[in-house]
Write a protein that holds these residues in place. Structure first.
Motif, PDB file in Angstrom:
ATOM      1  N   ARG A  13      -7.975  20.336   4.322  1.00  0.00           N
ATOM      2  CA  ARG A  13      -7.155  19.391   5.086  1.00  0.00           C
ATOM      3  C   ARG A  13      -6.200  20.169   5.993  1.00  0.00           C
ATOM      4  O   ARG A  13      -5.257  20.804   5.535  1.00  0.00           O
ATOM      5  N   ASN A  69      -0.945  19.214   2.446  1.00  0.00           N
ATOM      6  CA  ASN A  69       0.219  19.829   1.790  1.00  0.00           C
ATOM      7  C   ASN A  69       0.172  21.352   1.813  1.00  0.00           C
ATOM      8  O   ASN A  69       1.186  22.010   2.066  1.00  0.00           O
ATOM      9  N   THR A  70      -1.002  21.890   1.550  1.00  0.00           N
ATOM     10  CA  THR A  70      -1.134  23.353   1.514  1.00  0.00           C
ATOM     11  C   THR A  70      -0.840  23.936   2.897  1.00  0.00           C
ATOM     12  O   THR A  70      -0.096  24.925   3.026  1.00  0.00           O
ATOM     13  N   ILE A 120      -4.813  23.351  -5.759  1.00  0.00           N
ATOM     14  CA  ILE A 120      -5.471  23.511  -7.057  1.00  0.00           C
ATOM     15  C   ILE A 120      -6.597  22.493  -7.137  1.00  0.00           C
ATOM     16  O   ILE A 120      -6.375  21.295  -6.961  1.00  0.00           O
ATOM     17  N   TRP A 167      -9.565  21.542  -9.814  1.00  0.00           N
ATOM     18  CA  TRP A 167     -10.136  21.775 -11.136  1.00  0.00           C
ATOM     19  C   TRP A 167      -9.535  23.022 -11.792  1.00  0.00           C
ATOM     20  O   TRP A 167     -10.243  23.954 -12.162  1.00  0.00           O
ATOM     21  N   TRP A 168      -8.202  23.037 -11.868  1.00  0.00           N
ATOM     22  CA  TRP A 168      -7.470  24.090 -12.579  1.00  0.00           C
ATOM     23  C   TRP A 168      -7.622  25.471 -11.918  1.00  0.00           C
ATOM     24  O   TRP A 168      -7.356  26.481 -12.551  1.00  0.00           O
ATOM     25  N   THR A 192      -0.513  24.154  -4.011  1.00  0.00           N
ATOM     26  CA  THR A 192      -0.112  22.760  -4.158  1.00  0.00           C
ATOM     27  C   THR A 192      -1.032  22.119  -5.183  1.00  0.00           C
ATOM     28  O   THR A 192      -2.181  22.528  -5.346  1.00  0.00           O
ATOM     29  N   ASN A 216       1.436  22.425 -16.195  1.00  0.00           N
ATOM     30  CA  ASN A 216       0.108  22.127 -15.664  1.00  0.00           C
ATOM     31  C   ASN A 216      -0.650  23.458 -15.611  1.00  0.00           C
ATOM     32  O   ASN A 216      -0.303  24.359 -14.833  1.00  0.00           O
ATOM     33  N   THR A 267       2.460  17.589  -5.473  1.00  0.00           N
ATOM     34  CA  THR A 267       2.401  16.703  -4.301  1.00  0.00           C
ATOM     35  C   THR A 267       2.075  15.255  -4.650  1.00  0.00           C
ATOM     36  O   THR A 267       1.910  14.434  -3.743  1.00  0.00           O
TER      37      THR A 267
HETATM   38  C1  LIG Z   1     -11.485  18.176  -5.833  1.00  0.00           C
HETATM   39  C2  LIG Z   1     -10.037  18.103  -6.258  1.00  0.00           C
HETATM   40  C3  LIG Z   1      -9.665  18.661  -7.463  1.00  0.00           C
HETATM   41  C4  LIG Z   1      -8.323  18.638  -7.874  1.00  0.00           C
HETATM   42  N1  LIG Z   1      -7.980  19.212  -9.059  1.00  0.00           N
HETATM   43  C5  LIG Z   1      -6.675  19.255  -9.439  1.00  0.00           C
HETATM   44  C6  LIG Z   1      -6.300  19.900 -10.656  1.00  0.00           C
HETATM   45  O1  LIG Z   1      -7.111  20.444 -11.413  1.00  0.00           O
HETATM   46  N2  LIG Z   1      -4.984  19.913 -11.005  1.00  0.00           N
HETATM   47  C7  LIG Z   1      -4.024  19.324 -10.211  1.00  0.00           C
HETATM   48  O2  LIG Z   1      -2.838  19.384 -10.567  1.00  0.00           O
HETATM   49  N3  LIG Z   1      -4.353  18.736  -9.019  1.00  0.00           N
HETATM   50  C8  LIG Z   1      -5.648  18.685  -8.624  1.00  0.00           C
HETATM   51  N4  LIG Z   1      -5.989  18.104  -7.415  1.00  0.00           N
HETATM   52  C9  LIG Z   1      -4.926  17.599  -6.525  1.00  0.00           C
HETATM   53  C10 LIG Z   1      -4.631  18.588  -5.371  1.00  0.00           C
HETATM   54  O3  LIG Z   1      -4.426  19.890  -5.853  1.00  0.00           O
HETATM   55  C11 LIG Z   1      -3.374  18.162  -4.595  1.00  0.00           C
HETATM   56  O4  LIG Z   1      -3.514  16.860  -4.130  1.00  0.00           O
HETATM   57  C12 LIG Z   1      -3.095  19.140  -3.450  1.00  0.00           C
HETATM   58  O5  LIG Z   1      -1.765  19.000  -3.015  1.00  0.00           O
HETATM   59  C13 LIG Z   1      -4.044  18.908  -2.278  1.00  0.00           C
HETATM   60  O6  LIG Z   1      -3.730  19.813  -1.247  1.00  0.00           O
HETATM   61  P1  LIG Z   1      -3.972  19.464   0.301  1.00  0.00           P
HETATM   62  O7  LIG Z   1      -2.989  18.362   0.658  1.00  0.00           O
HETATM   63  O8  LIG Z   1      -3.699  20.725   1.013  1.00  0.00           O
HETATM   64  O9  LIG Z   1      -5.379  19.017   0.417  1.00  0.00           O
HETATM   65  C14 LIG Z   1      -7.333  18.056  -7.024  1.00  0.00           C
HETATM   66  C15 LIG Z   1      -7.742  17.478  -5.809  1.00  0.00           C
HETATM   67  C16 LIG Z   1      -9.076  17.491  -5.431  1.00  0.00           C
HETATM   68  C17 LIG Z   1      -9.473  16.880  -4.102  1.00  0.00           C
END
Ligand SMILES: Cc1cc2nc3c(=O)[nH]c(=O)nc-3n(C[C@H](O)[C@H](O)[C@H](O)COP(=O)(O)O)c2cc1C
Length: 184
Positions: free
Chosen positions: A11, A15-16, A86, A88-89, A121, A128, A157
């Protein structure tokens, strides 16, 4: 001071990207020359574990793709900055492809003595294991590569977007300044 910043979220305004941009801003304000690389959309094939890069006299990775330019940029950089959500961890697939392909580098020539930092993020509040485990792994990677980990900034986020998280944004700008600060 040359900073190479990798944005690992798909994206471009997420957020990242926002939090990483704040680190970049802090670094530029402190005088750094920053090159930004968005990983999503780059042609970066997965490491195939062929080990050709480890053969005597090898000249790096045998795969020809966008890593060619990235390897050159890594060699020239004084600071490596990574931003990833993040998933999937762990880190995003885009970031994992990059890190796996670092396998082909001569670590002493390419990494040793560099500074490094990580922006994370994530969706779920701390505690966590996703961001915590990823930070621990990153610090281990820095030790393994003899890089100085300058810091890790993270933001949850789920309820507050990174752009509205003043604490995280300030920490990100401070990290950017720290990347280029003189150390005795
Ligand atoms: C495929 C996928 C897997 C995710 N896995 C986790 C996770 O394991 N732990 C967590 O805390 N958030 C998880 N998230 C949430 C994202 O880390 C979070 O929304 C992040 O801020 C997204 O960053 P972005 O705005 O740059 O896309 C996941 C989101 C997606 C789309």
């Amino acid at each position: 001071m040359r900073v190479l910043a990798f944005q690992g979220s798909p994206r471009s305004s997420g957020n990242t990207a926002v939090l990483l941009a704040e680190v970049v801003k802090g670094a530029r304000e402190a005088g750094a020359d920053v090159k930004e690389v968005t990983l999503h959309g780059k042609k970066i094939a997965p490491c195939t574990s062929c080990y050709a890069c480890k053969a005597p006299g090898a000249a790096g990775c045998v795969i020809r793709d966008d890593m060619d330019g990235i390897y050159d940029d890594v060699m020239k950089a004084d600071v490596l900055l990574f931003g990833t959500p993040i998933y999937w961890w762990s880190v995003s697939a885009q970031m994992k492809l990059l890190w796996d392909r670092f396998f082909a580098l001569d670590y002493d020539r390419a990494m040793k003595g560099k500074r490094a930092a990580l922006v994370l993020t994530y969706g779920s509040e701390l505690p966590n294991l996703g961001p915590e485990g990823t930070e621990a792994a990153f610090r281990d990677i820095c030790l393994y590569l003899s890089m100085e980990c300058v810091g890790v900034v993270g933001a949850c986020t789920e309820s507050v977007p990174a752009a509205e998280n003043a604490g995280a944004m300030n920490a990100a700008r401070d990290l950017g300044r720290a990347l280029v600060a003189n150390r005795s």
